[in-house]
Design a protein around this motif. Structure first.
Motif, PDB file in Angstrom:
ATOM      1  N   GLU A  71      12.648  40.423  -9.223  1.00 29.32           N
ATOM      2  CA  GLU A  71      12.448  40.877 -10.596  1.00 29.32           C
ATOM      3  C   GLU A  71      11.384  41.976 -10.666  1.00 29.32           C
ATOM      4  OE1 GLU A  71      13.229  40.633 -14.819  1.00 29.32           O
ATOM      5  OE2 GLU A  71      14.321  40.111 -13.007  1.00 29.32           O
ATOM      6  N   ILE A  72      10.296  41.789  -9.950  1.00 35.14           N
ATOM      7  CA  ILE A  72       9.240  42.807  -9.921  1.00 35.14           C
ATOM      8  C   ILE A  72       9.784  44.106  -9.340  1.00 35.14           C
ATOM      9  CG2 ILE A  72       7.024  43.432  -8.851  1.00 35.14           C
ATOM     10  CD1 ILE A  72       6.354  40.355  -9.003  1.00 35.14           C
ATOM     11  N   ALA A  73      10.519  44.002  -8.231  1.00 37.99           N
ATOM     12  CA  ALA A  73      11.081  45.207  -7.598  1.00 37.99           C
ATOM     13  C   ALA A  73      12.088  45.892  -8.515  1.00 37.99           C
ATOM     14  CB  ALA A  73      11.740  44.834  -6.269  1.00 37.99           C
ATOM     15  N   ARG A  74      12.924  45.115  -9.177  1.00 40.43           N
ATOM     16  CA  ARG A  74      13.950  45.672 -10.075  1.00 40.43           C
ATOM     17  C   ARG A  74      13.316  46.458 -11.215  1.00 40.43           C
ATOM     18  NH1 ARG A  74      16.419  44.527 -14.720  1.00 40.43           N
ATOM     19  NH2 ARG A  74      15.328  42.568 -15.074  1.00 40.43           N
ATOM     20  N   LEU A  75      12.159  45.978 -11.668  1.00 36.54           N
ATOM     21  CA  LEU A  75      11.488  46.635 -12.784  1.00 36.54           C
ATOM     22  C   LEU A  75      10.488  47.700 -12.333  1.00 36.54           C
ATOM     23  CD1 LEU A  75      11.014  43.475 -15.023  1.00 36.54           C
ATOM     24  CD2 LEU A  75      12.653  45.347 -15.335  1.00 36.54           C
ATOM     25  N   GLY A  76      10.499  48.021 -11.052  1.00 38.09           N
ATOM     26  CA  GLY A  76       9.682  49.115 -10.539  1.00 38.09           C
ATOM     27  C   GLY A  76       8.272  48.745 -10.151  1.00 38.09           C
ATOM     28  N   GLY A  77       7.969  47.461 -10.047  1.00 39.82           N
ATOM     29  CA  GLY A  77       6.622  47.026  -9.676  1.00 39.82           C
ATOM     30  C   GLY A  77       6.388  47.084  -8.177  1.00 39.82           C
ATOM     31  N   ASP A  78       5.154  46.900  -7.808  1.00 35.68           N
ATOM     32  CA  ASP A  78       4.722  46.937  -6.409  1.00 35.68           C
ATOM     33  C   ASP A  78       4.846  45.539  -5.807  1.00 35.68           C
ATOM     34  OD1 ASP A  78       3.463  47.256  -3.959  1.00 35.68           O
ATOM     35  OD2 ASP A  78       1.474  47.614  -4.807  1.00 35.68           O
ATOM     36  N   VAL A  79       5.698  45.389  -4.799  1.00 37.69           N
ATOM     37  CA  VAL A  79       5.896  44.091  -4.151  1.00 37.69           C
ATOM     38  C   VAL A  79       5.265  44.035  -2.762  1.00 37.69           C
ATOM     39  CG1 VAL A  79       7.982  43.526  -5.457  1.00 37.69           C
ATOM     40  CG2 VAL A  79       8.179  44.750  -3.278  1.00 37.69           C
ATOM     41  N   SER A  80       4.467  45.026  -2.427  1.00 42.85           N
ATOM     42  CA  SER A  80       3.919  45.120  -1.069  1.00 42.85           C
ATOM     43  C   SER A  80       3.042  43.936  -0.682  1.00 42.85           C
ATOM     44  CB  SER A  80       3.130  46.422  -0.899  1.00 42.85           C
ATOM     45  OG  SER A  80       2.025  46.457  -1.787  1.00 42.85           O
ATOM     46  N   GLN A  81       2.454  43.255  -1.651  1.00 42.62           N
ATOM     47  CA  GLN A  81       1.613  42.102  -1.319  1.00 42.62           C
ATOM     48  C   GLN A  81       2.417  40.809  -1.183  1.00 42.62           C
ATOM     49  OE1 GLN A  81      -1.152  41.004  -4.491  1.00 42.62           O
ATOM     50  NE2 GLN A  81       0.105  42.164  -5.940  1.00 42.62           N
ATOM     51  N   PHE A  82       3.743  40.889  -1.398  1.00 41.18           N
ATOM     52  CA  PHE A  82       4.587  39.696  -1.367  1.00 41.18           C
ATOM     53  C   PHE A  82       5.594  39.659  -0.231  1.00 41.18           C
ATOM     54  CE2 PHE A  82       3.898  40.657  -6.014  1.00 41.18           C
ATOM     55  CZ  PHE A  82       2.834  39.771  -6.173  1.00 41.18           C
ATOM     56  N   VAL A  83       5.948  40.824   0.300  1.00 35.51           N
ATOM     57  CA  VAL A  83       6.979  40.895   1.347  1.00 35.51           C
ATOM     58  C   VAL A  83       6.521  41.809   2.475  1.00 35.51           C
ATOM     59  CG1 VAL A  83       8.919  40.445  -0.232  1.00 35.51           C
ATOM     60  CG2 VAL A  83       8.197  42.789   0.192  1.00 35.51           C
ATOM     61  N   PRO A  84       7.073  41.600   3.681  1.00 34.21           N
ATOM     62  CA  PRO A  84       6.770  42.524   4.776  1.00 34.21           C
ATOM     63  C   PRO A  84       7.226  43.947   4.426  1.00 34.21           C
ATOM     64  CG  PRO A  84       7.835  40.525   5.598  1.00 34.21           C
ATOM     65  CD  PRO A  84       7.932  40.489   4.103  1.00 34.21           C
ATOM     66  N   GLY A  85       6.610  44.938   5.055  1.00 39.79           N
ATOM     67  CA  GLY A  85       6.884  46.344   4.756  1.00 39.79           C
ATOM     68  C   GLY A  85       8.344  46.735   4.868  1.00 39.79           C
ATOM     69  N   ASP A  86       9.023  46.292   5.920  1.00 39.76           N
ATOM     70  CA  ASP A  86      10.439  46.637   6.081  1.00 39.76           C
ATOM     71  C   ASP A  86      11.293  46.024   4.980  1.00 39.76           C
ATOM     72  OD1 ASP A  86       9.841  48.122   8.320  1.00 39.76           O
ATOM     73  OD2 ASP A  86      10.471  46.576   9.754  1.00 39.76           O
ATOM     74  N   VAL A  87      10.936  44.834   4.554  1.00 43.95           N
ATOM     75  CA  VAL A  87      11.667  44.171   3.483  1.00 43.95           C
ATOM     76  C   VAL A  87      11.425  44.911   2.164  1.00 43.95           C
ATOM     77  CG1 VAL A  87      11.908  42.018   2.168  1.00 43.95           C
ATOM     78  CG2 VAL A  87      11.638  41.947   4.668  1.00 43.95           C
ATOM     79  N   GLU A  88      10.200  45.358   1.947  1.00 45.69           N
ATOM     80  CA  GLU A  88       9.892  46.134   0.742  1.00 45.69           C
ATOM     81  C   GLU A  88      10.775  47.384   0.689  1.00 45.69           C
ATOM     82  OE1 GLU A  88       6.203  48.458  -1.474  1.00 45.69           O
ATOM     83  OE2 GLU A  88       5.968  47.824   0.614  1.00 45.69           O
ATOM     84  N   ALA A  89      10.905  48.076   1.811  1.00 48.05           N
ATOM     85  CA  ALA A  89      11.739  49.282   1.858  1.00 48.05           C
ATOM     86  C   ALA A  89      13.192  48.951   1.522  1.00 48.05           C
ATOM     87  CB  ALA A  89      11.636  49.928   3.237  1.00 48.05           C
ATOM     88  N   GLN A  90      13.680  47.840   2.021  1.00 47.97           N
ATOM     89  CA  GLN A  90      15.066  47.448   1.733  1.00 47.97           C
ATOM     90  C   GLN A  90      15.243  47.071   0.268  1.00 47.97           C
ATOM     91  OE1 GLN A  90      17.094  44.995   4.796  1.00 47.97           O
ATOM     92  NE2 GLN A  90      15.162  45.234   5.940  1.00 47.97           N
ATOM     93  N   LEU A  91      14.242  46.428  -0.312  1.00 47.22           N
ATOM     94  CA  LEU A  91      14.287  46.116  -1.745  1.00 47.22           C
ATOM     95  C   LEU A  91      14.341  47.392  -2.570  1.00 47.22           C
ATOM     96  CD1 LEU A  91      11.770  43.174  -2.191  1.00 47.22           C
ATOM     97  CD2 LEU A  91      14.097  43.226  -3.096  1.00 47.22           C
ATOM     98  N   MET A  92      13.477  48.329  -2.224  1.00 48.67           N
ATOM     99  CA  MET A  92      13.442  49.596  -2.978  1.00 48.67           C
ATOM    100  C   MET A  92      14.792  50.321  -2.865  1.00 48.67           C
ATOM    101  SD  MET A  92      10.539  49.581  -4.458  1.00 48.67           S
ATOM    102  CE  MET A  92      10.690  47.802  -4.491  1.00 48.67           C
ATOM    103  N   GLU A  93      15.380  50.266  -1.702  1.00 45.51           N
ATOM    104  CA  GLU A  93      16.688  50.900  -1.502  1.00 45.51           C
ATOM    105  C   GLU A  93      17.754  50.213  -2.364  1.00 45.51           C
ATOM    106  OE1 GLU A  93      19.839  51.333   2.109  1.00 45.51           O
ATOM    107  OE2 GLU A  93      17.742  51.763   2.575  1.00 45.51           O
ATOM    108  N   LYS A  94      17.724  48.898  -2.420  1.00 43.88           N
ATOM    109  CA  LYS A  94      18.706  48.153  -3.232  1.00 43.88           C
ATOM    110  C   LYS A  94      18.600  48.544  -4.700  1.00 43.88           C
ATOM    111  CE  LYS A  94      20.943  45.159  -0.613  1.00 43.88           C
ATOM    112  NZ  LYS A  94      22.413  45.136  -0.496  1.00 43.88           N
ATOM    113  N   TYR A  95      17.383  48.798  -5.153  1.00 45.25           N
ATOM    114  CA  TYR A  95      17.174  49.127  -6.565  1.00 45.25           C
ATOM    115  C   TYR A  95      17.105  50.642  -6.808  1.00 45.25           C
ATOM    116  CZ  TYR A  95      16.545  44.182  -7.442  1.00 45.25           C
ATOM    117  OH  TYR A  95      16.753  42.819  -7.560  1.00 45.25           O
ATOM    118  N   GLY A  96      17.489  51.418  -5.801  1.00 44.87           N
ATOM    119  CA  GLY A  96      17.563  52.869  -5.969  1.00 44.87           C
ATOM    120  C   GLY A  96      16.239  53.546  -6.167  1.00 44.87           C
ATOM    121  N   ARG A  97      15.196  53.046  -5.504  1.00 43.76           N
ATOM    122  CA  ARG A  97      13.857  53.650  -5.624  1.00 43.76           C
ATOM    123  C   ARG A  97      13.449  54.274  -4.324  1.00 43.76           C
ATOM    124  NH1 ARG A  97      13.712  51.668 -10.203  1.00 43.76           N
ATOM    125  NH2 ARG A  97      13.168  49.686 -11.049  1.00 43.76           N
TER     126      ARG A  97
END
Length: 161
Positions: free
Chosen positions: A135-161
């Protein structure tokens, strides 16, 4: 041989999951990460993506053998399939305990030879839930403190960021 099974949807794998995986790996000879195929949850990431994320994040763990195993059957049947004699579960809050308490009772009724052990979430990771991270990633928030870096990149890609 002590074989542990840590099941979950891992959509996506979080730092909370990784904390439990790292700690559980010190307790068993082989840790099977059971990636649940749960069509009812409508995962953001495909099964293949979730399996690859976990494999990548677990590559540096050397305390024990790590195996990633997708499953769609009953948890207790998965435990039997992989030869697990212990199921590992993480607890974050009282609400987790109530649900897990019921699951232990049902699993014990189905097979009383498989034990369940609970690892309390690290205090810094107690609020992390995959659902909230998405939900945080979908709304454009920073998830770096919750997931590993590679996972963050994949989340951003899924949400077109």
């Amino acid at each position: 041989m002590r074989i542990g099974l840590y099941p979950g949807t891992f959509d996506p794998v979080t730092l909370g999951h990784m904390d439990i995986i790292e700690r559980a790996s010190k307790l068993v000879d082989r840790l099977v990460i059971g990636v649940a195929i749960n069509r009812d949850k409508g995962p953001l990431f495909s099964l293949e993506e979730r399996v690859e994320m976990i494999k990548a994040e677990c590559a540096s763990i050397t305390d024990t053998e790590i195996v990633v195993h997708p499953f769609e059957n009953l948890l207790i049947d998965c435990a039997r399939d992989v030869g697990a004699n212990v199921i590992v579960r993480g607890l974050r809050a009282v609400a987790d305990f109530e649900y897990e308490f019921q699951m232990v009772g049902m699993n014990r009724a189905l097979d009383n030879t498989v034990e369940t052990v609970f690892l309390m979430a690290d205090a810094r990771r107690q609020a992390i839930a995959s659902k909230l991270v998405k939900e945080i990633a979908r709304l454009g928030g920073d998830v770096s403190q919750f997931v590993p870096g590679d996972v963050e990149a994949q989340l951003m890609e899924k949400y077109g960021r």
